[in-house]
Design an enzyme around this catalytic site. Structure first.
Site, PDB file in Angstrom:
ATOM      1  N   HIS A  58      91.062 -26.854  71.614  1.00 37.35           N
ATOM      2  CA  HIS A  58      90.339 -26.631  72.876  1.00 37.35           C
ATOM      3  C   HIS A  58      89.974 -25.154  73.025  1.00 37.35           C
ATOM      4  O   HIS A  58      88.817 -24.810  73.336  1.00 37.35           O
ATOM      5  CB  HIS A  58      91.213 -27.092  74.042  1.00 37.35           C
ATOM      6  CG  HIS A  58      90.680 -26.757  75.396  1.00 37.35           C
ATOM      7  ND1 HIS A  58      90.141 -27.696  76.247  1.00 37.35           N
ATOM      8  CD2 HIS A  58      90.613 -25.575  76.079  1.00 37.35           C
ATOM      9  CE1 HIS A  58      89.760 -27.111  77.366  1.00 37.35           C
ATOM     10  NE2 HIS A  58      90.048 -25.822  77.298  1.00 37.35           N
ATOM     11  N   GLU A  59      90.957 -24.286  72.793  1.00 37.60           N
ATOM     12  CA  GLU A  59      90.714 -22.851  72.920  1.00 37.60           C
ATOM     13  C   GLU A  59      89.711 -22.361  71.875  1.00 37.60           C
ATOM     14  O   GLU A  59      88.886 -21.489  72.163  1.00 37.60           O
ATOM     15  CB  GLU A  59      92.029 -22.076  72.792  1.00 37.60           C
ATOM     16  CG  GLU A  59      93.035 -22.353  73.901  1.00 37.60           C
ATOM     17  CD  GLU A  59      92.491 -22.015  75.278  1.00 37.60           C
ATOM     18  OE1 GLU A  59      91.672 -21.084  75.387  1.00 37.60           O
ATOM     19  OE2 GLU A  59      92.875 -22.686  76.253  1.00 37.60           O
ATOM     20  N   HIS A  62      86.233 -22.746  73.003  1.00 39.22           N
ATOM     21  CA  HIS A  62      85.786 -21.589  73.784  1.00 39.22           C
ATOM     22  C   HIS A  62      85.444 -20.416  72.869  1.00 39.22           C
ATOM     23  O   HIS A  62      84.437 -19.724  73.069  1.00 39.22           O
ATOM     24  CB  HIS A  62      86.892 -21.151  74.758  1.00 39.22           C
ATOM     25  CG  HIS A  62      87.191 -22.138  75.840  1.00 39.22           C
ATOM     26  ND1 HIS A  62      86.213 -22.693  76.632  1.00 39.22           N
ATOM     27  CD2 HIS A  62      88.375 -22.659  76.277  1.00 39.22           C
ATOM     28  CE1 HIS A  62      86.770 -23.518  77.511  1.00 39.22           C
ATOM     29  NE2 HIS A  62      88.073 -23.510  77.308  1.00 39.22           N
ATOM     30  N   ASP A 161      88.627 -24.467  83.535  1.00 40.91           N
ATOM     31  CA  ASP A 161      87.255 -24.323  83.044  1.00 40.91           C
ATOM     32  C   ASP A 161      86.251 -24.745  84.102  1.00 40.91           C
ATOM     33  O   ASP A 161      85.149 -24.177  84.190  1.00 40.91           O
ATOM     34  CB  ASP A 161      87.057 -25.158  81.775  1.00 40.91           C
ATOM     35  CG  ASP A 161      87.933 -24.677  80.629  1.00 40.91           C
ATOM     36  OD1 ASP A 161      88.214 -23.466  80.574  1.00 40.91           O
ATOM     37  OD2 ASP A 161      88.344 -25.503  79.788  1.00 40.91           O
TER      38      ASP A 161
END
Length: 376
Positions: A58-59, A62, A161
């Protein structure tokens, strides 16, 4: 970040895990052991590790989006309630922040869809909802976690987010600071809801509420700093009266200076007043334990301290501090001599003074005066 373990570097980004994550693994092992014995305990630990692998992905969603816009990510840190990626700088346009913010949840959507395909579409809502039940399918529970991560992260409040997406949308019509303040206020309100619900149902929600509140407050403060940084010079924020150390000084002398002042960072300069390095309190203590009080101060100083001219804008200095991840920036004159220091504390003092002056002006305590900030 303190109290964290370095797991290695992936594509230029250091991955760290906070020590509280290890406590989470112990707690998961014990709770699952009570349910199904040793096999269930180790399965629970494996499940949590798989969950945090999804958090790392997930990170990196980003991170990939940020790099597309030329923004690097030096490190990410894993906590029991998720991961935190540290960007070198904030995106400059609302559209950029929207893309960076939505990239993380999209990774979880892809993971959940892939697991669903691997299970042949047989994973039901009941299975995916039983995240804490070790008797449910491992993959179905993992799919459920990813669905939960998408829903949780899309809540329109900082620091999720969804809060960044909300700010990006608001910033298209409002100022960046105002958009941030709205999203941060919603986040802090949500934090109180988490804490209240946690009192009656799950104590973990109290911890999440505290994290959300502090993160939202920090985001609001960062936006406030960003708003004034373009109109403030480094000379207006730097401290000019501070203790210095010579390269020939010993750690014993540095410790005496530490105890005699309120400083935490001490510049090391040569005979001409040029910066050689910086010694922090933690560096002193660590080197003192390793080498003793007679060791030269040069053995404890760090050389990665950026320098900036005192006539430059605060915005540029903040960018240097964030990119280098340092406790201070050295302020120099045209001859490259050290004339000041800018630290996180001086920035905080600037904000407090500006706020106090503005309040005094607003309530008529400074009649006929204009709110103005002068050097600290």
């Amino acid at each position: 970040m303190g109290w964290s373990l370095n797991l290695g570097t992936i594509a230029g980004t250091t991955v760290r895990v906070h020590f509280t994550f290890l406590l989470l693994l112990v707690w998961i092992w014990l709770t699952h052991y009570q349910i199904g014995g040793t096999p269930a305990a180790w399965q629970g630990v494996a499940f949590i590790i798989a969950v945090f692998a999804c958090v790392v992905l997930h990170e990196f969603g980003h991170i990939a989006a940020a790099r597309y816009f030329g923004i690097n990510t030096p490190d990410i840190t894993l906590f029991p309630i998720g991961g935190v990626a540290r960007l070198e700088r904030m995106p400059e346009e609302p559209g950029q922040e929207f893309v960076i913010a939505v990239a993380g949840p999209l990774v979880n959507v892809a993971i959940a869809a892939l697991i669903f395909v691997l299970l042949g579409g047989s994973a039901g809502v009941e299975q995916m909802a039983g995240i804490e039940d070790p008797r449910m399918s491992f993959l179905a529970r993992l799919a459920g976690v990813n669905v939960f991560l998408v829903i949780f992260n899309m809540i329109p409040a900082f620091p999720m987010d969804g809060g960044r997406i909300l700010r990006a949308a608001l910033a298209a019509r409002l100022s960046w600071s105002r958009a941030t303040q709205i999203a941060a206020t919603i986040g802090q309100g949500l934090a109180f809801v988490f804490g209240f619900v946690g009192l009656f149902y799950n104590p973990l929600l109290i911890f999440i509420g505290i994290f959300v509140y502090l993160a939202a407050a920090a985001e609001a403060q960062n936006a406030q700093i960003r708003e004034v940084a373009t109109s403030v010079l480094v000379a207006d924020v730097m401290i000019t009266e501070f203790a210095r150390l010579e390269r020939s000084a010993t750690l014993d002398q540095a410790i005496e200076m530490l105890l005699a002042t309120t400083q935490h960072e001490f510049p090391v300069v040569d005979s001409a007043g040029h910066l050689e390095g910086l010694v922090t309190r933690n560096d002193m203590i660590r080197t003192l334990k390793e080498k003793g009080p007679a060791a030269p101060v040069a053995s404890a100083m760090r050389h990665d301290i950026p320098k900036i001219h005192y006539r430059k804008s605060l915005e540029e200095s903040l960018r240097l501090m964030q990119q280098a991840d340092v406790p201070a920036v050295a302020v120099v004159d045209s001859s490259d001599r050290l004339v000041g220091l800018m630290t996180h504390e001086t920035i905080g003092e600037m904000l407090m003074i500006r706020s106090a002056v503005s309040d005094a002006f607003r309530f008529g305590r400074l009649r006929g005066a204009k709110p103005r900030f002068t050097r600290i």
